[in-house]
Write a protein that holds these residues in place. Sequence first.
Motif, mmCIF file in Angstrom:
data_model
loop_
_atom_site.group_PDB
_atom_site.id
_atom_site.type_symbol
_atom_site.label_atom_id
_atom_site.label_comp_id
_atom_site.label_asym_id
_atom_site.label_seq_id
_atom_site.Cartn_x
_atom_site.Cartn_y
_atom_site.Cartn_z
ATOM 1 N N MET A 139 0.827 -1.201 0.000
ATOM 2 C CA MET A 139 0.000 0.000 0.000
ATOM 3 C C MET A 139 0.863 1.252 0.000
ATOM 4 S SD MET A 139 -3.239 -0.898 2.491
ATOM 5 C CE MET A 139 -2.234 -1.312 3.915
ATOM 6 N N HIS A 140 1.961 1.197 0.776
ATOM 7 C CA HIS A 140 2.842 2.350 0.809
ATOM 8 C C HIS A 140 3.486 2.585 -0.551
ATOM 9 C CE1 HIS A 140 7.021 3.916 1.385
ATOM 10 N NE2 HIS A 140 6.324 4.880 1.959
ATOM 11 N N ALA A 141 3.920 1.497 -1.218
ATOM 12 C CA ALA A 141 4.539 1.641 -2.539
ATOM 13 C C ALA A 141 3.535 2.147 -3.562
ATOM 14 C CB ALA A 141 5.131 0.296 -2.988
ATOM 15 N N GLU A 142 2.290 1.706 -3.439
ATOM 16 C CA GLU A 142 1.278 2.179 -4.382
ATOM 17 C C GLU A 142 0.971 3.652 -4.172
ATOM 18 O OE1 GLU A 142 -3.268 1.030 -5.824
ATOM 19 O OE2 GLU A 142 -2.293 -0.047 -4.165
ATOM 20 N N SER A 143 0.992 4.081 -2.923
ATOM 21 C CA SER A 143 0.718 5.488 -2.663
ATOM 22 C C SER A 143 1.795 6.395 -3.244
ATOM 23 C CB SER A 143 0.588 5.719 -1.156
ATOM 24 O OG SER A 143 1.839 5.483 -0.514
ATOM 25 N N GLU A 144 3.011 5.884 -3.363
ATOM 26 C CA GLU A 144 4.089 6.690 -3.925
ATOM 27 C C GLU A 144 3.869 7.020 -5.393
ATOM 28 O OE1 GLU A 144 7.623 4.515 -3.238
ATOM 29 O OE2 GLU A 144 7.837 5.174 -1.162
ATOM 30 N N LYS A 145 3.069 6.189 -6.083
ATOM 31 C CA LYS A 145 2.815 6.450 -7.494
ATOM 32 C C LYS A 145 2.093 7.772 -7.699
ATOM 33 C CE LYS A 145 2.342 1.518 -8.556
ATOM 34 N NZ LYS A 145 1.438 0.468 -9.089
ATOM 35 N N TYR A 146 1.270 8.163 -6.714
ATOM 36 C CA TYR A 146 0.480 9.389 -6.848
ATOM 37 C C TYR A 146 1.173 10.600 -6.216
ATOM 38 C CZ TYR A 146 -2.877 5.592 -7.393
ATOM 39 O OH TYR A 146 -3.506 4.443 -7.774
ATOM 40 N N TRP A 147 2.374 10.409 -5.683
ATOM 41 C CA TRP A 147 3.027 11.476 -4.910
ATOM 42 C C TRP A 147 3.303 12.708 -5.760
ATOM 43 C CZ3 TRP A 147 3.834 13.222 -0.287
ATOM 44 C CH2 TRP A 147 4.875 14.109 -0.054
ATOM 45 N N ASP A 148 4.069 12.532 -6.817
ATOM 46 C CA ASP A 148 4.445 13.682 -7.641
ATOM 47 C C ASP A 148 3.227 14.323 -8.290
ATOM 48 O OD1 ASP A 148 7.082 13.247 -7.029
ATOM 49 O OD2 ASP A 148 7.434 11.958 -8.775
ATOM 50 N N GLN A 149 2.308 13.509 -8.760
ATOM 51 C CA GLN A 149 1.141 14.048 -9.452
ATOM 52 C C GLN A 149 0.300 14.937 -8.540
ATOM 53 O OE1 GLN A 149 -1.334 10.973 -11.040
ATOM 54 N NE2 GLN A 149 -2.699 12.382 -12.136
ATOM 55 N N ILE A 150 0.123 14.517 -7.300
ATOM 56 C CA ILE A 150 -0.731 15.293 -6.393
ATOM 57 C C ILE A 150 -0.004 16.529 -5.878
ATOM 58 C CG2 ILE A 150 -1.921 15.209 -4.164
ATOM 59 C CD1 ILE A 150 -2.539 12.302 -4.715
ATOM 60 N N THR A 151 1.256 16.357 -5.497
ATOM 61 C CA THR A 151 1.970 17.489 -4.896
ATOM 62 C C THR A 151 2.151 18.633 -5.876
ATOM 63 O OG1 THR A 151 4.032 16.352 -5.491
ATOM 64 C CG2 THR A 151 3.227 16.101 -3.235
ATOM 65 N N GLU A 152 2.388 18.323 -7.148
ATOM 66 C CA GLU A 152 2.565 19.401 -8.120
ATOM 67 C C GLU A 152 1.298 20.228 -8.275
ATOM 68 O OE1 GLU A 152 3.909 17.780 -11.761
ATOM 69 O OE2 GLU A 152 5.878 17.169 -10.990
ATOM 70 N N ASN A 162 -6.368 8.947 -0.719
ATOM 71 C CA ASN A 162 -7.086 9.031 0.554
ATOM 72 C C ASN A 162 -7.513 7.657 1.048
ATOM 73 O OD1 ASN A 162 -7.705 11.823 1.738
ATOM 74 N ND2 ASN A 162 -7.933 12.161 -0.471
ATOM 75 N N ARG A 163 -7.967 6.801 0.120
ATOM 76 C CA ARG A 163 -8.364 5.455 0.527
ATOM 77 C C ARG A 163 -7.161 4.657 1.023
ATOM 78 N NH1 ARG A 163 -11.875 5.955 -4.062
ATOM 79 N NH2 ARG A 163 -10.319 4.920 -5.387
ATOM 80 N N LEU A 164 -6.022 4.825 0.361
ATOM 81 C CA LEU A 164 -4.812 4.140 0.815
ATOM 82 C C LEU A 164 -4.404 4.625 2.199
ATOM 83 C CD1 LEU A 164 -2.638 4.028 -2.439
ATOM 84 C CD2 LEU A 164 -3.614 2.086 -1.233
ATOM 85 N N LEU A 165 -4.584 5.918 2.459
ATOM 86 C CA LEU A 165 -4.236 6.474 3.770
ATOM 87 C C LEU A 165 -5.077 5.826 4.868
ATOM 88 C CD1 LEU A 165 -2.744 8.649 5.463
ATOM 89 C CD2 LEU A 165 -4.632 10.187 4.931
#
Length: 1353
Positions: A896-909, A1105-1108
């Motif tokens: 779950m943690h690795a999957e959440s990293e996929k959305y990191w750059d996209q959301i933060t930008e 959010n669901r992963l969180l």
Amino acid sequence: MDRLVATNELSFRVGFSGHGGHLRIEPLPPVEGDNTLGHLPDFILPPAFPKETAESIKEHIQEKYLLPRLDPDEFSPEKAGRHWDFDWFGKAKIPLDPSLPRSAVVPIWELPFRRSKVETVQGKWEPQSVQVEISELTVGAEDSGALPRITGPAKDFVKGSINNRPFRPGGLDESLSRLVPDGASNGEWVCEVLDGGPAQEIPPSFKRGLDLGDLKVYPHSWIISKDHGVLESTSDEKMQSDLSLRLDDLLRRAWEDDFDAKDEGHDHLAESDFVMSEMEESEVETPNEGLYAQSSVLDEILKVDQGVSKMRLDGKNDEGEKLQKETWAFSGGSEEIVAHFHELIPDMALDFPFKLDSFQKEAIYYLEKGDSVFVAAHTSAGKTVVAEYAFALATKHCTRAVYTAPIKTISNQKYRDFSGKFDVGLLTGDVTLRPEASCLIMTTEILRSMLYRGADIIRDIEWVIFDEVHYVNDVERGVVWEEVIIMLPRHINVVLLSATVPNTIEFADWIGRTKQKKIRVTGTTKRPVPLEHCLFYAGELYRICENETLIPQGLKAANDAYMKKNSRTVGGGYATYSSSSSGSAGARAQNHQNPQQGKQNKHSGPHNFVNLKGSGAGNLNHDGQNNWGLRRSEASSWFQLINKLSKMSLLPVVIFCFSKNRCDKSADIMRGADHTSSKEKSEIRIFCDKAFSRLKGSDRNLPQILRVQSLLHRGIGVHHAGLLPIVKEVVEMLFCRGVIKVLFSTETFAMGVNAPARTVVFDTLRKFDGKEFRQVLPGEYTQMAGRAGRRGLDSIGTVVLMCRDEIPEEKDLKHIMLGRATRLESQFRLTYIMILRLLRVEELKVEDMLKRSFAEFHAQKKLPEQQQLLMRKLAQPTKAIECIKGEPAIEEYFEMHAESEKYWDQITEAIMQPHIAQQFLTPGRVVIVKSQVARDHLLGAVVKAPSASMKQYIVIVLKPDVPSTMQTTLASGDTPDKGVAKFGEGFFLIPKAKRALDDEYYSSATSRKGTGVINITLPHSGVAAGVNYEVRGVDNKEFLCICKRKIKIDQVRLLEDASNAAYSKIVQQLLDFKSDGNKYPSALDPVKDLKLKDMDLVEAYCKWNRLLQKMADNKCHGCIKLDEHINLAREIFRHREEVKALKFQMSDEALQQMPDFQGRIDVLKAIGCIDDDLAVQIKGRVACEMNSGEELICTECLFENQMDGLEPEEAVALMSAFVFQQKNTSKPSLTSKLSQAIQKLYDTAIKLGQLQVDFKLPVNPEEYAQENLKFGLVEVVYEWAKGTPFADICELTNVPEGLIVRTIVRLDETCREFKNAASIMGNSALHKKMEAASNAIKRDVVFAASLYITGVQ
């Protein structure tokens, strides 16, 4: 065979007769007994055969097999004097063996403990069966790679049939490892029988079997032990098997039971004998060592793999040995071979009247050894000698040799050259001569078709000679060379002849690895005739290069002459330049400014081929035609050059122009020139009359023939693809005779004709390659320049560069003249017809073809290395995670943690924009902050926003329950290490506020104004309501989530007074948010609150959010060993990914063209060429016949019956769109029926293009239709099929006569393909129509026989 006694002493013998092994019974005379009269049978059968003697057997063999006999019906006296074409293949009466079955059914054996519990009624286990190919059962035992099959009919002996199976390609044996199932070949069934299990009496697919009676079980005892195999072993069986049965112990126990102890003495005696034999053997080997020490140089040369043995003498070069084993291309070591050549080969298969060069001797030596050879040498260096010797070896060995060429012109010329020396036949698309010959010359496409169609003549081929191998770089046809090399059977050796290329060893290594054969690389970089390079400017020659060395003095002199001439010019469009480089740059700039003009008029003027400027040579006026000044300037330039060369005795000369139109105009300009004597004029006239006499009257007076004859009489020739084939051959033959002094030609003359000259002239150094104008490549320049210098006649060859308005720069000249030739690169691509041909045969897979292409060479070369690495990875012990909370869930948490990293750059930008996030980060906003110990994310609230004095957000957070020791550490202000795992990377970052906030704040409880002073020390820790809390400064990167909830904040009591009551109130409010069952409050809505409009971003935000929430609900969340377990999970995950990546790289899915292959398979399924099981249907068989046109369009055209409503003339006219290649032509005038047929065929192509787009193939439907269908000659072919004279049809189009003839000739081949397709479909009407169409176009000058074939000299 021994005598067999029958009833009443009637004896007979049984023998085998014929090649099939049929039984034959022969009665024998009775044997006399003691009482002959008393033992007489009731009757005595007289002997059926006379007594055989040595003389009678010899006479019978001579009479039946050795004496030549003619068919009495065909060769009777009544038919004497008649002549007819005798079909030798059809009359051959060859006794054939019965064909072997193609498949067999074999059982799948399993060990008893692996079998299912279900048993039959009789209590016996019945194994499952599988059907395998007989060819797979005989892998390794078959000879020369020929599949066991019956010989086909005589008519298909040479070109094969679509019903035949191809011969197994050499080098593919290892990939065809689907043999007998393991249980049937490793002896497990024997162990089962010895263990008392039931014997298998009924074979698979049989109803009854053998009656073995009561099979007694032999007493035994098993010794079972662990298999301590070496982990480094690459065998999969050693890695997978845990238990092994030591059959040696079983045999030893049986030996001890059956033999007494009295044999011990015999055992000792045998042992002593064995020792004595070793001593004797050592004594015998001792003098041999002395002999080897005194061995001659010839013995050293003849040693097999001498280089490998020398590398292993010290036993230290393990990596060298491994590398040596992986190398298949070998070069060098020719000095000893050349020095002792005649001793090594005392009886040559072919004697040459001249002294052989070193590379020729080396190649001939390896041919005699049966090795494949790669010869790389310059043009005219003598590579053909190697091909001739291969022909001689095939003749000597009573086998066949095949010579392949990329161009039909080369095939025809080689047929004439070899006809006087060998038994030669010719196979091209339109000509088949003497296919029964031992030496066959053909185009590479014909050989490819023979291999795919399984022609029986392949069995007899010993050598295949590939000429002009560097043609593999051709984008359109280069794939043919790779296909043929891959498809060649194991028993065929190859001889490759190529120009000098930089990666010869690499290409030869690929061939050797593909065919599993050693390739001997030889050649020379030395030219037989050295070259000198000159510039021609302003009537003078300037030598700029000699002996592969640039001469700066000559280039400087040319630049000085250029500057002097331009400095004197005041007007007329010329300018004054300070240096030659500026003039060159100006010309280039002008050339690049208008690239489309040259592309639109590539056949209308010389401005496309020379960098021109001002009003000098090559300028065009506004109507696009050459002005009179241009023509005079061009004529003056050519006259100056030819006169200069004539005075220096540098004729004959070949002038390379990169345009057919340019060649014709340049030759027409020189109308006043005459370079032939009266004797040469007479020779030219006689030869032309003899050559053109085979044409009928109207064709002899064609404008092109009359024009070329006029030029030839003056010693001027023209050679390009626009000429009629017979005209090109006349020009080639007259040039070889030396009567043509000046020849204007395109670059095809350098590759297609072996006719060197004294001098070569380049009209320009720029050419149009079909897409853009570019500079001539070094390899192209070397190929054309190599025609300068006639071996044995000239001591040096001269190459001249025409310079009209500029002098080329030194770096450009150096690159072209001395640069490296173009590397051999793979042009392999998948085609639909290739896929269908390979799918017809189960033994050959498309993946095998892809893996063995030159493009995949380097990837496949690394496979053994990757396999060893994979074995080491799999052998590594895996670490286990011991969880204190029961069954570990850390892997799920880590995923779950690795999957959440996929959305990191996209959301933060997106969220880091100040105007989005800052408006929500106000005091009282509930937030989630990243935990520094990576065990839990911290719930908190914003107390104070950043200000001028404090750049961080002040936030109060709730801390998780921790041991007292850690609480003490945290209270002291020391922050523990963050560890390797960093949680929260899947959450967005909140940006810093970019505007200053007011430092003053008010207290909601006391209504007093705060001073703005923070009296607490950050971080400030405490305990309230039984929960640890902390007030700290937080950067925007530490925020993980902004929640919807807000609480009331009393900043004065919190920051100035440090009131415990205020902290307790805040903590209690935060704890209330966790009481509803959720770990954290819900986040801001991405659409309503954050106003996000990107749907992909909104979806990523919701998933995050669901992963969180899932991570918060996981039992690992907040564990004190989370850091340690995260590190272990990361290592396990990394190891798993490395293994997965290695397996992917070693699989077929990693092939470059695998996605394209999957898409093409889907297209073939959609149109019905194959079914879901990849079995080729009748539509696919029809597509396999389409070689000249695009297979999908041709097949759909036939199955849509688009030819039904057309006459034969109209049908063949429509089919011309498949083979015509020129893009820009005049618009034809068509009948309404033809117009409708064209539109229907074009719509079919558009539909097929769109279908490929639907399956993700990179195809543009419009471009696909336009590239594969060109209707420029539909009207011309229609009129030609109706009987219109050739001179009249040439007036209907602007297409050159040579291209018209080439299209109609190829069209005849297309008619044959459509006729074969009609036979497969069962469409007799279409078959008759194609036959009529073929007969309608085969006439007159279009199908005039080649002069090379008819023997005109």
